[in-house]
Design a protein around this motif. Structure first.
Motif, short mmCIF file in Angstrom:
data_model
loop_
_atom_site.label_atom_id
_atom_site.label_comp_id
_atom_site.label_asym_id
_atom_site.label_seq_id
_atom_site.Cartn_x
_atom_site.Cartn_y
_atom_site.Cartn_z
N PHE A 84 39.79 37.61 30.85
CA PHE A 84 40.91 38.57 30.92
C PHE A 84 40.00 40.06 31.45
CE2 PHE A 84 42.43 35.51 28.28
CZ PHE A 84 43.66 35.51 28.58
N PRO A 85 40.12 40.34 32.66
CA PRO A 85 39.38 41.65 32.78
C PRO A 85 40.07 42.79 32.10
CG PRO A 85 41.14 41.33 34.70
CD PRO A 85 40.98 40.10 33.72
N LEU A 86 38.72 43.88 31.72
CA LEU A 86 39.64 44.68 30.94
C LEU A 86 39.45 46.05 31.71
CD1 LEU A 86 37.71 44.05 27.58
CD2 LEU A 86 40.02 43.66 28.15
N HIS A 87 39.55 45.83 32.96
CA HIS A 87 39.82 46.91 34.09
C HIS A 87 40.82 46.69 35.02
CE1 HIS A 87 38.01 43.65 36.80
NE2 HIS A 87 37.11 43.75 35.96
N GLN A 88 40.91 47.38 35.94
CA GLN A 88 41.92 47.36 36.91
C GLN A 88 41.43 47.43 38.46
OE1 GLN A 88 45.56 47.31 36.48
NE2 GLN A 88 44.68 47.05 34.31
N LYS A 89 40.37 46.64 38.49
CA LYS A 89 39.90 46.30 39.93
C LYS A 89 39.79 44.93 40.24
CE LYS A 89 37.94 50.57 39.72
NZ LYS A 89 38.33 51.54 40.71
N PRO A 90 39.66 44.69 41.61
CA PRO A 90 39.60 43.14 42.08
C PRO A 90 38.26 42.36 41.83
CG PRO A 90 39.94 44.68 43.84
CD PRO A 90 39.75 45.53 42.47
N TRP A 91 38.43 41.10 41.50
CA TRP A 91 37.24 40.50 41.13
C TRP A 91 37.36 38.88 41.58
CZ3 TRP A 91 37.39 36.25 37.10
CH2 TRP A 91 38.61 36.28 36.61
N LEU A 92 36.21 38.53 41.90
CA LEU A 92 36.02 37.26 42.46
C LEU A 92 35.97 36.01 41.65
CD1 LEU A 92 35.39 36.21 45.53
CD2 LEU A 92 32.97 36.13 45.04
N VAL A 93 36.74 35.09 42.06
CA VAL A 93 36.74 33.85 41.09
C VAL A 93 36.45 32.64 42.24
CG1 VAL A 93 38.42 32.06 40.07
CG2 VAL A 93 38.83 34.93 39.95
N ILE A 94 35.57 31.83 41.58
CA ILE A 94 34.97 30.72 42.52
C ILE A 94 35.17 29.66 41.75
CG2 ILE A 94 32.85 29.91 43.77
CD1 ILE A 94 31.95 32.76 44.00
N VAL A 95 35.48 28.42 42.43
CA VAL A 95 35.60 27.21 41.83
C VAL A 95 35.27 25.96 42.75
CG1 VAL A 95 37.62 27.85 39.99
CG2 VAL A 95 38.19 27.09 42.51
N ALA A 96 35.06 24.71 42.21
CA ALA A 96 34.52 23.68 43.11
C ALA A 96 35.66 22.54 42.57
CB ALA A 96 33.32 23.45 42.82
N GLU A 97 35.68 21.52 43.63
CA GLU A 97 36.65 20.61 43.35
C GLU A 97 36.04 19.55 42.44
OE1 GLU A 97 38.07 19.04 47.20
OE2 GLU A 97 39.27 20.58 47.62
N PRO A 98 36.71 18.88 41.38
CA PRO A 98 36.07 18.02 40.55
C PRO A 98 35.08 16.84 41.06
CG PRO A 98 38.18 17.58 40.87
CD PRO A 98 37.89 18.41 41.71
N GLY A 99 34.21 16.53 40.10
CA GLY A 99 33.49 15.27 40.45
C GLY A 99 32.39 15.46 39.45
N ASP A 100 31.42 14.34 39.36
CA ASP A 100 30.19 14.51 38.68
C ASP A 100 29.29 15.56 39.00
OD1 ASP A 100 30.87 12.36 37.00
OD2 ASP A 100 29.99 10.90 38.18
N ILE A 101 29.29 15.88 40.61
CA ILE A 101 28.83 17.05 41.15
C ILE A 101 29.87 17.91 41.92
CG2 ILE A 101 26.36 15.97 41.41
CD1 ILE A 101 27.17 15.69 44.35
N PRO A 102 29.85 19.04 41.93
CA PRO A 102 30.89 19.94 42.61
C PRO A 102 31.32 19.45 43.80
CG PRO A 102 28.97 21.38 41.88
CD PRO A 102 28.52 20.11 41.49
N GLY A 103 32.49 19.48 44.21
CA GLY A 103 32.95 19.08 45.45
C GLY A 103 33.21 20.49 46.41
N ARG A 104 34.14 20.50 47.21
CA ARG A 104 34.42 21.62 48.28
C ARG A 104 34.54 22.97 47.06
NH1 ARG A 104 39.68 22.55 51.05
NH2 ARG A 104 39.25 24.48 52.32
N ILE A 105 33.88 23.92 47.76
CA ILE A 105 33.91 25.41 47.05
C ILE A 105 35.18 25.90 47.66
CG2 ILE A 105 32.84 27.65 46.62
CD1 ILE A 105 31.18 25.44 45.52
N HIS A 106 35.80 26.87 46.55
CA HIS A 106 37.07 27.76 46.87
C HIS A 106 36.70 29.04 46.28
CE1 HIS A 106 39.64 24.32 48.03
NE2 HIS A 106 38.87 23.68 47.31
N ALA A 107 36.95 30.09 47.00
CA ALA A 107 37.09 31.34 46.23
C ALA A 107 38.25 32.31 46.65
CB ALA A 107 35.77 32.10 47.21
N PHE A 108 38.45 32.96 45.42
CA PHE A 108 39.44 33.61 45.38
C PHE A 108 39.46 34.99 45.02
CE2 PHE A 108 40.72 29.09 44.06
CZ PHE A 108 41.89 29.08 44.98
N LEU A 109 40.37 35.94 45.55
CA LEU A 109 40.15 37.55 45.07
C LEU A 109 41.19 37.60 44.09
CD1 LEU A 109 38.49 40.13 45.38
CD2 LEU A 109 40.05 40.60 47.33
#
Length: 161
Positions: A84-109
């Motif tokens: 939960f950001p305690l500010h009013q600014k954009p921030w980057l959220v990065i995730v990867a598809e599931p697996g024993d090792i990370p799959g394809r990377i996705h980035a969200f603003l």
């Protein structure tokens, strides 16, 4: 060789495979406090595992900039983790598809007023504010078992605007 990914706006639909977006979009689920407050009810699937409990921590992260070089992702196999950001600014959220090792990377603003909850076991980047202050409240699992796995990316990924 570097892989390049453009960050896209954070939406609940696009983020659903990885977790929950917490925001006050649309009408509230309930009106409370003598009609003066809208409640957006039960917006995240918190999971602390059988041997864990909920904890609230404060994280203060150094701001990063775009393009951003991502060389490591992590996951928490024993519980969810909400930011939960305690500010009013954009921030980057990065995730990867599931697996024993990370799959394809996705980035969200993430925009103003958006928070996220990573589901248990979701590969994700480290906390990445784009502006100071990088202060966040974090609700996650507190327990005695190890709850962190890291994976170093080879090659690294560059996240752009």
């Amino acid at each position: 060789m570097t892989v390049e990914i453009a960050a896209r706006p954070l939406t609940a639909a696009d983020f659903a495979p990885f977790g929950d977006v917490l925001e006050d979009e649309g009408p509230p689920d309930r009106i409370i406090n003598q009609g003066l407050c809208g409640r957006y009810h039960d917006r995240a699937k918190l999971d602390f595992g059988p041997a864990g409990r909920a904890g609230i921590s404060l994280f203060k992260a150094e701001p990063r900039s775009l393009p951003y070089r991502l060389d490591m992702v992590e996951r928490h196999p024993d519980g969810s983790q909400a930011f939960f950001p305690l500010h009013q600014k954009p921030w980057l959220v990065i995730v990867a598809e599931p697996g024993d090792i990370p799959g394809r990377i996705h980035a969200f603003l993430a925009g103003t007023g958006q928070a996220v909850n990573f589901h248990r076991g979701t590969w994700h980047g480290v906390l990445t504010p784009l502006h100071a202050p990088g202060l966040f409240a974090v609700v996650d699992r507190i327990g005695d078992t190890p709850n962190l796995q890291e994976h170093w990316l080879e090659p690294p990924v560059t996240i752009t605007a």
